[in-house]
Write a protein that holds these residues in place. Sequence first.
Motif, PDB file in Angstrom:
ATOM      1  N   GLY A   1       0.816  -1.222   0.000  1.00  0.00           N
ATOM      2  CA  GLY A   1       0.000   0.000   0.000  1.00  0.00           C
ATOM      3  C   GLY A   1       0.841   1.260   0.000  1.00  0.00           C
ATOM      4  N   CYS A   2       2.083   1.168  -0.472  1.00  0.00           N
ATOM      5  CA  CYS A   2       3.010   2.295  -0.330  1.00  0.00           C
ATOM      6  C   CYS A   2       2.749   3.421  -1.319  1.00  0.00           C
ATOM      7  N   GLY A   3       2.129   3.100  -2.477  1.00  0.00           N
ATOM      8  CA  GLY A   3       1.872   4.147  -3.465  1.00  0.00           C
ATOM      9  C   GLY A   3       3.061   4.485  -4.344  1.00  0.00           C
ATOM     10  N   ALA A   4       4.131   3.693  -4.282  1.00  0.00           N
ATOM     11  CA  ALA A   4       5.290   3.961  -5.137  1.00  0.00           C
ATOM     12  C   ALA A   4       4.895   3.865  -6.615  1.00  0.00           C
ATOM     13  N   CYS A   5       4.007   2.903  -6.943  1.00  0.00           N
ATOM     14  CA  CYS A   5       3.563   2.741  -8.340  1.00  0.00           C
ATOM     15  C   CYS A   5       2.910   4.022  -8.849  1.00  0.00           C
ATOM     16  N   ASN A   6       2.083   4.659  -7.993  1.00  0.00           N
ATOM     17  CA  ASN A   6       1.437   5.912  -8.373  1.00  0.00           C
ATOM     18  C   ASN A   6       2.470   7.000  -8.683  1.00  0.00           C
ATOM     19  N   MET A   7       3.527   7.041  -7.875  1.00  0.00           N
ATOM     20  CA  MET A   7       4.528   8.083  -8.055  1.00  0.00           C
ATOM     21  C   MET A   7       5.308   7.894  -9.348  1.00  0.00           C
ATOM     22  N   VAL A   8       5.745   6.651  -9.606  1.00  0.00           N
ATOM     23  CA  VAL A   8       6.647   6.428 -10.752  1.00  0.00           C
ATOM     24  C   VAL A   8       5.892   6.269 -12.064  1.00  0.00           C
ATOM     25  N   CYS A   9       4.577   6.111 -12.013  1.00  0.00           N
ATOM     26  CA  CYS A   9       3.803   5.934 -13.248  1.00  0.00           C
ATOM     27  C   CYS A   9       3.759   7.247 -14.019  1.00  0.00           C
ATOM     28  N   PRO A  10       4.130   7.224 -15.307  1.00  0.00           N
ATOM     29  CA  PRO A  10       4.142   8.474 -16.071  1.00  0.00           C
ATOM     30  C   PRO A  10       2.756   8.960 -16.467  1.00  0.00           C
ATOM     31  N   THR A  11       1.716   8.130 -16.271  1.00  0.00           N
ATOM     32  CA  THR A  11       0.361   8.604 -16.600  1.00  0.00           C
ATOM     33  C   THR A  11      -0.510   8.826 -15.375  1.00  0.00           C
ATOM     34  N   CYS A  12      -0.059   8.462 -14.186  1.00  0.00           N
ATOM     35  CA  CYS A  12      -0.816   8.750 -12.962  1.00  0.00           C
ATOM     36  C   CYS A  12      -0.832  10.270 -12.786  1.00  0.00           C
ATOM     37  N   PHE A  13      -2.027  10.843 -12.736  1.00  0.00           N
ATOM     38  CA  PHE A  13      -2.089  12.307 -12.807  1.00  0.00           C
ATOM     39  C   PHE A  13      -2.799  12.949 -11.612  1.00  0.00           C
ATOM     40  N   CYS A  14      -3.141  12.167 -10.586  1.00  0.00           N
ATOM     41  CA  CYS A  14      -3.961  12.714  -9.503  1.00  0.00           C
ATOM     42  C   CYS A  14      -3.161  13.615  -8.567  1.00  0.00           C
ATOM     43  N   PHE A  15      -3.849  14.617  -8.061  1.00  0.00           N
ATOM     44  CA  PHE A  15      -3.200  15.489  -7.075  1.00  0.00           C
ATOM     45  C   PHE A  15      -4.155  15.840  -5.955  1.00  0.00           C
ATOM     46  N   ASN A  16      -3.570  16.264  -4.853  1.00  0.00           N
ATOM     47  CA  ASN A  16      -4.305  16.739  -3.689  1.00  0.00           C
ATOM     48  C   ASN A  16      -4.062  18.247  -3.608  1.00  0.00           C
ATOM     49  N   VAL A  17      -4.989  18.984  -3.034  1.00  0.00           N
ATOM     50  CA  VAL A  17      -4.784  20.427  -2.904  1.00  0.00           C
ATOM     51  C   VAL A  17      -4.715  20.786  -1.428  1.00  0.00           C
ATOM     52  N   ILE A  18      -3.669  21.494  -1.053  1.00  0.00           N
ATOM     53  CA  ILE A  18      -3.484  21.835   0.358  1.00  0.00           C
ATOM     54  C   ILE A  18      -3.235  23.342   0.521  1.00  0.00           C
ATOM     55  N   ASP A  19      -3.630  23.844   1.676  1.00  0.00           N
ATOM     56  CA  ASP A  19      -3.377  25.250   2.026  1.00  0.00           C
ATOM     57  C   ASP A  19      -2.382  25.289   3.174  1.00  0.00           C
ATOM     58  N   GLU A  20      -1.363  26.090   3.016  1.00  0.00           N
ATOM     59  CA  GLU A  20      -0.379  26.220   4.094  1.00  0.00           C
ATOM     60  C   GLU A  20      -0.090  27.692   4.363  1.00  0.00           C
ATOM     61  N   PRO A  21      -0.127  28.079   5.635  1.00  0.00           N
ATOM     62  CA  PRO A  21       0.235  29.459   5.943  1.00  0.00           C
ATOM     63  C   PRO A  21       1.734  29.666   5.742  1.00  0.00           C
ATOM     64  N   GLU A  22       2.092  30.789   5.161  1.00  0.00           N
ATOM     65  CA  GLU A  22       3.509  31.099   4.989  1.00  0.00           C
ATOM     66  C   GLU A  22       3.897  32.090   6.070  1.00  0.00           C
ATOM     67  N   LEU A  23       4.846  31.703   6.867  1.00  0.00           N
ATOM     68  CA  LEU A  23       5.135  32.422   8.096  1.00  0.00           C
ATOM     69  C   LEU A  23       5.570  33.863   7.858  1.00  0.00           C
ATOM     70  N   ASP A  24       6.589  34.047   7.006  1.00  0.00           N
ATOM     71  CA  ASP A  24       7.234  35.353   6.901  1.00  0.00           C
ATOM     72  C   ASP A  24       6.346  36.392   6.212  1.00  0.00           C
ATOM     73  N   SER A  25       5.596  35.961   5.182  1.00  0.00           N
ATOM     74  CA  SER A  25       4.871  36.944   4.389  1.00  0.00           C
ATOM     75  C   SER A  25       3.448  37.171   4.897  1.00  0.00           C
ATOM     76  N   GLY A  26       3.005  36.347   5.842  1.00  0.00           N
ATOM     77  CA  GLY A  26       1.646  36.491   6.333  1.00  0.00           C
ATOM     78  C   GLY A  26       0.597  36.104   5.299  1.00  0.00           C
ATOM     79  N   SER A  27       0.990  35.290   4.314  1.00  0.00           N
ATOM     80  CA  SER A  27       0.013  34.870   3.308  1.00  0.00           C
ATOM     81  C   SER A  27      -0.219  33.360   3.424  1.00  0.00           C
TER      82      SER A  27
END
Lengths: 342, 251
Positions: free
Chosen positions: A236-262
């Motif tokens: 269940g490691c997901g290495a196949c997903n990473m190395v596959c040249p046609t696997c195209f899925c992504f996750n979207v994340i929000d992260e606060p950036e410390l220095d710029s306040g954005s």
Amino acid sequence: MAFVLKKEELPHFSKHIISKEYGLFAPVRKEARSIFKRIDENQVGEVSLDYIRTIMPPLKSLLIPPKETLLKIKDGKIEEMLPGPENKTAILGVHPCDVNAMNLLERVYMDRPKDPYFEARRKNLIIIALNCSSADEKCFCTSFGTGPSLEEGFDLILTDLGDRFLVEVGSRKGSELIGDFYMPKASSTDLMEKDETIRRVKGMIRRHVNTAGLQRIMTGALYNPIWNELADRCTGCGACNMVCPTCFCFNVIDEPELDSGSVLRSRTWDGCLLWEYAEVALGGNFRKDLSARIRQFVNHKMNYWLNQYGALGCVGCGRCIEQCPAKIDITSIVARLRGELL
Amino acid sequence: MMNGKLKVGVFKLASCSGCQMVLVHLEESLLEVLKYVELKYFRMVSDDDLPNEPLDVAIVEGAVTNEEEGIMIKKIRKMSRFLIAAGACAATGGLNAIKNTTPEGEVESTVYSSPEYIRSGKAFGLNEYVNVDAYLYGCPIDGRELINTLMSLAIRVPPYIPGITVCMECKMNGNECIFLTRGEPCLGPVTVGGCNALCPSNGVTCEGCRGVLKGTNPKGLELAWTNAGVSPDLIRLKLRKYSDVYKLLTR
């Protein structure tokens, strides 16, 4: 048009590309393997086109970086972080299976709806492909017509003819890239040698997937016990997903950036082998069992892609077979489901 | 937006203090964080006693290994709106939990010359005793993740905790697989990512300090190791180090 480039001229050619203000990506040696990396003028001597398979698919990594910032949000203002036209990129030495995988990614990202980030990078990209001069026992591109040679989807393409490369032009962009860089014209002998090379490599490819009527067979096997059996071995490691040249899925994340306040909104590669992938609000999950996730991975490539994008989603690069810690082999899964292998 | 600064307490149970040190070592970034966060209790940097007021966030390092610590963590839980288990010990019992597989008396007499002074039992992560709101994995925790978590809480959005494996990050870094090429048992395939595959990217196997990712299959990994000829002794030691995997396999 076709030209001949002596092997000792390759560093000069690489320098020529850089002088045209392209960021150049090319394979270099890293221990026993090759890895694509950004090359500057002083590193052109390190470029090594003598490789079969890199660990990561180079074009996917360039066009959809593993982590890519999409938006910067500050004080209620949203800034799109689109790559500008000044970020011209050239990739040198990418094999046919990987170019064909990119052609498949274009079906995903350039249509209904267009992804502006992918599109901007694709427009900035010039592809100098490399026909295969060797193959190993994990290659199976011939099953999908995605290698070992390439007829379209490149700007220039090289073929290794021993002491020299045959350089063929695939687009106006490619021809403009050559520009004033002098190379003698190729002779009919050079072209014949290329055909001979491709024939030889085809003969080296021993692994196959029989794609005839595959979709019907895969759909008929959705409840086959093989998926549970594979789930005992799969980590269940997901290495196949990473190395596959046609696997195209992504996750979207929000992260606060410390220095710029954005806050930065980024996308990161995701994979259908992960628990979290099919998880929804309040903890529901459409693919609770690992067997369901393996079934999804294999069926997406060998079945669902066809309805979704009009082609099978595998190019036979062999990466998922090579990098699986549990030695799970997608070609033998298909063969077993077809009754070709016990 | 935020309603004044986050009131934060930093606590320690059975642990080496390494995770608290990560917070101290943020140095310049810490000063930025302190614009959003008020440290109400942090014994490593101040003698101030625990104030008699509720906290927004408790960052707790360490495993629970005896009754006092059990009482302590319940008290911390009661006074805090958001509880973060920081580091391998707080998340799963960590290195402390190696001893869980050996009789207590045997462990104590191996380590201490006068074990009669020791008051300690099996080591467990915080979630054996209280509800945990977020986990920061690793031995020690990752400073960047700590900042992200505190900052996210400060602006009242759920902190992002990665749900990918170390193996995936290792691939993204383009590394050759240590297990497949050298046959050394690596826990990357089942371990929570977020460390950017720190160990395997530096040529050593993953030790699993960030715990087992939900949905991965440690039994499959054990089988892959066995098939690759890794000795049963090495497999046992490797899986026992950060307890989590061992617990799953022996359950």
